[in-house]
Design an enzyme around this catalytic site. Structure first.
Site, PDB file in Angstrom:
ATOM      1  N   ARG A 149       8.288  12.548  14.529  1.00  8.97           N
ATOM      2  CA  ARG A 149       7.051  11.767  14.367  1.00  8.97           C
ATOM      3  C   ARG A 149       6.654  11.076  15.662  1.00  8.97           C
ATOM      4  O   ARG A 149       5.476  10.944  15.989  1.00  8.97           O
ATOM      5  CB  ARG A 149       7.228  10.693  13.290  1.00  8.97           C
ATOM      6  N   HIS A 168      -8.724   2.017   1.998  1.00 13.86           N
ATOM      7  CA  HIS A 168      -7.828   2.343   0.898  1.00 13.86           C
ATOM      8  C   HIS A 168      -8.609   2.230  -0.412  1.00 13.86           C
ATOM      9  O   HIS A 168      -9.340   1.255  -0.618  1.00 13.86           O
ATOM     10  CB  HIS A 168      -6.631   1.381   0.888  1.00 13.86           C
ATOM     11  N   MET A 196      -3.477  11.263   6.291  1.00  7.98           N
ATOM     12  CA  MET A 196      -2.369  11.274   5.331  1.00  7.98           C
ATOM     13  C   MET A 196      -1.000  11.369   6.005  1.00  7.98           C
ATOM     14  O   MET A 196      -0.137  12.128   5.570  1.00  7.98           O
ATOM     15  CB  MET A 196      -2.553  12.438   4.352  1.00  7.98           C
ATOM     16  N   GLY A 214     -13.054  14.271   4.817  1.00  7.04           N
ATOM     17  CA  GLY A 214     -13.770  13.542   5.860  1.00  7.04           C
ATOM     18  C   GLY A 214     -15.086  12.920   5.434  1.00  7.04           C
ATOM     19  O   GLY A 214     -15.963  12.681   6.279  1.00  7.04           O
ATOM     20  N   SER A 215     -15.237  12.577   4.154  1.00 10.94           N
ATOM     21  CA  SER A 215     -16.525  11.996   3.745  1.00 10.94           C
ATOM     22  C   SER A 215     -16.697  10.578   4.303  1.00 10.94           C
ATOM     23  O   SER A 215     -17.823  10.177   4.640  1.00 10.94           O
ATOM     24  CB  SER A 215     -16.684  12.015   2.223  1.00 10.94           C
ATOM     25  N   ASN A 216     -15.627   9.820   4.415  1.00 12.18           N
ATOM     26  CA  ASN A 216     -15.744   8.492   5.042  1.00 12.18           C
ATOM     27  C   ASN A 216     -16.070   8.626   6.527  1.00 12.18           C
ATOM     28  O   ASN A 216     -16.863   7.845   7.068  1.00 12.18           O
ATOM     29  CB  ASN A 216     -14.459   7.685   4.843  1.00 12.18           C
ATOM     30  N   ASP A 264      -0.638   0.228   3.657  1.00 11.84           N
ATOM     31  CA  ASP A 264      -1.696  -0.338   2.812  1.00 11.84           C
ATOM     32  C   ASP A 264      -1.552  -1.856   2.687  1.00 11.84           C
ATOM     33  O   ASP A 264      -1.738  -2.438   1.617  1.00 11.84           O
ATOM     34  CB  ASP A 264      -1.702   0.332   1.430  1.00 11.84           C
ATOM     35  N   ASN A 314      -8.086   0.812   8.396  1.00 13.69           N
ATOM     36  CA  ASN A 314      -7.830   1.821   7.364  1.00 13.69           C
ATOM     37  C   ASN A 314      -8.685   1.501   6.150  1.00 13.69           C
ATOM     38  O   ASN A 314      -8.986   0.339   5.875  1.00 13.69           O
ATOM     39  CB  ASN A 314      -6.352   1.803   6.960  1.00 13.69           C
TER      40      ASN A 314
END
Ligand code: GRF
Length: 211
Positions: A66, A110, A91, A12-14, A146, A108
């Site tokens: 899902r 990447h 993820m 969770g650094s972002n 992505d 997102n």
């Protein structure tokens, strides 16, 4: 201010960088929710310690369903009036249901200069390919992993002798600057939210030295 949910699966650094940026007066979005699919995600504790609602919707009880997991996520987002979703190390592959529900409103980050190196192990692959520039990308999420319209990118040099950890750390420092910038630009650019101070020509926030 647009309520934002940050989806994480781990460190969770972002997410922490987004929290810090959004706490500055004038930021056009506020982090209203941090949501993880893993109960042990370190980022949950960080969010809670900063007074942000930290919620886990564990994917495991849903097994292979899902759609049911995503329906639970979507309901949680809607119940809180979330306007934008930031994937930050989340993820899980998303189905067209969740992507479609958040078209244009899901970002997102990447760790490569897309379209180069989508998928995993980007730093190792960049080193193996011998590229001289690497970096990170913030993009809108579409059905293709992505992929999707690029909102912002930051490049770093690949230096002689770099290992995966060196390169990952250099890119991560830029991720922490780029994601808040991209969120600010995107949030300010939504209909009715034009912010003349938000421009790609503005310098990236934060110190540039040593990165
Ligand atoms: C980052 O490198 C991000 O680009 C990728 O996953 C990693 C998450 O790191 N999508 P963190 O959890 O934000 O520290």
């Amino acid at each position: 201010m647009i309520p934002v949910a940050v989806l994480i699966s781990g460190r969770g650094s972002n997410m922490a960088a987004l929290l810090e940026a959004a706490a500055v007066p004038g930021f056009p979005a506020r982090i209203a929710l941090v949501l993880s699919n893993r109960p042990g995600a370190a980022g949950l504790a960080h969010a809670a310690a900063h007074g942000i609602e930290a919620l886990c919707i564990d994917h495991r009880p849903f097994g292979r369903d899902r759609a049911a997991h995503e329906a639970a996520l979507h309901a949680a987002l809607q119940a809180r009036g979330i306007g934008l979703v930031c994937l930050a190390g989340y993820m899980r592959l998303l189905t067209p249901f969740l992507v479609g529900a958040w078209t244009g409103r899901m970002l997102n980050i990447h760790p490569s200069l897309l379209p180069a190196f989508p998928g995993l192990d980007t730093h190792a692959r960049a080193l193996a390919a011998g590229v001289k520039l690497h970096g990170c990308t913030v993009h809108l999420v579409t059905d293709i992993m992505d992929d999707g319209p690029i909102l912002a990118q930051a490049a770093v040099p690949v230096l002689p002798g770099d290992g995966v950890d060196d390169l990952a750390a250099r890119v991560l420092a830029q991720e922490h600057r780029l994601y808040p910038l991209a969120l600010r630009l995107h949030a300010a650019g939504l209909p009715g939210r034009y912010d003349p101070a938000a421009s790609l020509l503005s310098p990236l926030p934060g110190p540039a030295a040593g990165t």
